[in-house]
Write a protein that holds these residues in place. Structure first.
Motif, short mmCIF file in Angstrom:
data_model
loop_
_atom_site.label_atom_id
_atom_site.label_comp_id
_atom_site.label_asym_id
_atom_site.label_seq_id
_atom_site.Cartn_x
_atom_site.Cartn_y
_atom_site.Cartn_z
N ASP A 121 35.10 29.02 42.31
CA ASP A 121 35.63 27.77 41.75
C ASP A 121 34.93 27.47 40.43
N ILE A 122 33.64 28.11 40.26
CA ILE A 122 33.12 27.43 38.94
C ILE A 122 33.10 28.67 37.98
N LEU A 123 33.64 29.60 38.21
CA LEU A 123 33.80 30.64 37.09
C LEU A 123 34.65 30.33 35.97
N ASN A 124 34.43 30.98 34.80
CA ASN A 124 35.59 30.78 33.70
C ASN A 124 36.64 31.46 34.21
N ARG A 125 37.94 31.04 34.04
CA ARG A 125 39.08 31.48 34.68
C ARG A 125 39.63 32.75 33.62
N ASP A 126 39.10 33.13 32.70
CA ASP A 126 39.58 33.88 31.66
C ASP A 126 38.72 35.16 31.59
N SER A 127 37.50 35.07 31.73
CA SER A 127 36.49 36.18 31.53
C SER A 127 35.49 36.11 32.85
N GLY A 128 35.35 35.15 33.53
CA GLY A 128 34.37 34.95 34.77
C GLY A 128 34.20 36.26 35.40
N ARG A 129 33.27 36.50 35.95
CA ARG A 129 32.98 37.67 36.89
C ARG A 129 31.75 37.20 38.08
N GLN A 130 31.94 37.88 39.02
CA GLN A 130 30.96 37.61 40.10
C GLN A 130 30.54 39.13 40.60
N ILE A 131 29.30 39.18 40.54
CA ILE A 131 28.54 40.59 41.46
C ILE A 131 27.93 40.15 42.30
N SER A 132 28.32 40.86 43.61
CA SER A 132 27.55 40.65 44.85
C SER A 132 26.81 41.78 45.27
N ILE A 133 25.54 41.48 45.78
CA ILE A 133 24.74 42.74 46.19
C ILE A 133 24.86 42.63 47.63
N VAL A 134 25.48 41.89 48.50
CA VAL A 134 25.67 41.88 49.91
C VAL A 134 27.22 41.91 50.41
N GLY A 135 28.01 42.48 49.63
CA GLY A 135 29.49 43.08 50.14
C GLY A 135 30.47 41.84 49.90
N LYS A 136 31.64 42.56 50.12
CA LYS A 136 32.60 41.51 49.76
C LYS A 136 33.14 40.54 51.04
N SER A 137 33.31 39.31 50.64
CA SER A 137 33.86 38.32 51.83
C SER A 137 35.32 38.67 52.13
N LYS A 138 35.51 38.15 53.46
CA LYS A 138 36.96 38.78 53.95
C LYS A 138 38.24 38.03 52.88
N ASN A 139 37.82 36.70 52.18
CA ASN A 139 38.90 36.21 51.30
C ASN A 139 38.94 36.30 50.03
N THR A 140 37.98 37.08 49.75
CA THR A 140 37.60 37.26 48.09
C THR A 140 38.92 37.94 47.48
N ASP A 141 39.54 38.82 47.91
CA ASP A 141 40.65 39.47 47.14
C ASP A 141 41.67 38.26 47.26
N ASN A 142 41.81 37.46 48.31
CA ASN A 142 43.01 36.62 47.98
C ASN A 142 42.80 35.50 47.12
N ILE A 143 41.61 35.21 46.94
CA ILE A 143 41.10 34.14 45.96
C ILE A 143 41.15 34.37 44.53
N ILE A 144 41.08 35.83 44.13
CA ILE A 144 41.04 36.17 42.70
C ILE A 144 42.23 36.87 42.35
N LYS A 145 43.31 37.05 43.31
CA LYS A 145 44.42 38.05 43.08
C LYS A 145 45.24 37.45 41.97
N ASN A 146 45.38 36.43 41.73
CA ASN A 146 46.20 35.76 40.45
C ASN A 146 45.49 35.52 39.38
N SER A 147 44.33 35.76 39.07
CA SER A 147 43.58 35.34 38.05
C SER A 147 42.84 36.61 37.17
N ASN A 148 41.98 36.22 36.20
CA ASN A 148 41.63 37.10 35.48
C ASN A 148 39.98 37.35 35.71
#
Length: 313
Positions: free
Chosen positions: A224-251
């Motif tokens: 929710d706090i990332l720049n919608r055009d160029s934001g990125r999140q790097i995780s060292i603990v794996g992907k959350s179950k809802n992550t793909d759905n949250i970002i599927k229509n964004s950059n």
């Protein structure tokens, strides 16, 4: 040599002190007399059996994947290192870890220990420091002037990530509890959020990069706090179950990473330490023994230590 091993998966009482032969080295390895190692979550997660499908090893297993020490022997193909060199490394992930008086390490994973830091300070760095470096730079592509949120800034990875990000000229925000505010401010944090009392979405917007060290709901809310055009999140603990759905229509870009040990990356961190731009934050130093490692594992599993837990030989 003395080593602490596990012969079964389970709690910290499965740690055992034993005598083992000094490791033989290959042509591309060096033998290090261990001066210090440190504790990382992978140590006790593997001990408990959570990673046995990833690492199908036979017992006994020597845990530990940080080392600082002195080279006592070099392989036939090793030309850049010499007996007597003070070094540190994140060795390859094998069942022959660093809870031992001698460790065989691939030469390409080594870095010179800076003269201005102790063996204990050096041993705290490799796994956590290289993870922070690769999350921020290799994968996160953080640049001067960008903004970054580092979750859990008082933890092992977080303390290095704050300092490395500041050395790049980034604007650094971190989350921690109020008792660690002075620590993360000293490390260079520009803004601090008390995760117990404040929501990041109420304090931040348009962030370029998030370094996720927590996962789950925290990872999902960080989009929710990332720049919608160029934001990125790097995780060292794996992907959350809802992550793909949250970002599927964004950059927005997301990547979960696993550390790739690198002597080159560690040498770059060593240069920052030599220049006084990065330091190790050590919560506790414990003497090498079976009881000492039991104590260290218990402390690490609380997730409340500030910085690293180091084992001194």
């Amino acid at each position: 040599m003395n080593a602490v091993v596990i012969n079964n998966y389970g709690d910290e009482n499965n740690l055992e002190l034993t005598k083992l032969p000094i490791p033989k080295i290959s042509d591309n390895q060096v033998l290090i007399q261990t001066k210090a190692t440190s504790i990382n979550p992978i140590d006790w997660k593997l001990r408990e059996g959570y990673l046995k499908q990833m690492f199908d090893w036979t017992f006994p297993i020597i845990l530990g994947w940080d080392i600082s020490g002195v080279i006592t022997k070099i392989g036939a193909n090793v030309t850049d290192w010499h007996v007597g060199d003070a070094v540190f490394a994140r060795p390859a992930t094998t069942k022959q870890g660093t809870y031992a008086e001698y460790v065989a390490v691939d030469a390409n994973l080594l870095a010179h220990k800076p003269d201005n830091i102790s063996f204990e300070e050096a041993a705290a760095v490799p796994l956590a420091g290289e993870t922070a470096y690769q999350a921020l730079i290799t994968h996160g592509k953080l640049k001067k002037g960008e903004s970054v949120l580092i979750q859990a800034g008082s933890g092992g990875v977080g303390t290095y990530a704050i300092q490395i990000a500041k050395s790049l000229g980034a604007h650094v925000t971190t989350t921690t509890s109020s008792k660690h505010f002075e620590l993360v401010k000293e490390l260079g944090a520009d803004e601090i959020i008390d995760y117990k009392k404040e929501k990041i979405s109420d304090k931040l917007t348009n962030i370029d990069l998030v370094i996720d060290t927590i996962g789950g709901k925290t990872q999902e809310e960080s989009f929710d706090i990332l720049n919608r055009d160029s934001g990125r999140q790097i995780s060292i603990v794996g992907k959350s179950k809802n992550t793909d759905n949250i970002i599927k229509n964004s950059n927005i870009k997301f990547q979960d990473i696993w550390l790739q040990p690198s002597g080159n990356d560690l040498q770059k961190i060593a240069a920052l330490m030599k220049d006084g731009k990065v330091k190790s934050v050590i919560d506790t130093i414990i003497e090498f023994s079976r009881d000492g490692l039991v104590k260290a594992h218990k402390l690490s599993a609380t997730n409340h230590s500030a910085g690293k837990i180091v084992i001194k030989f």
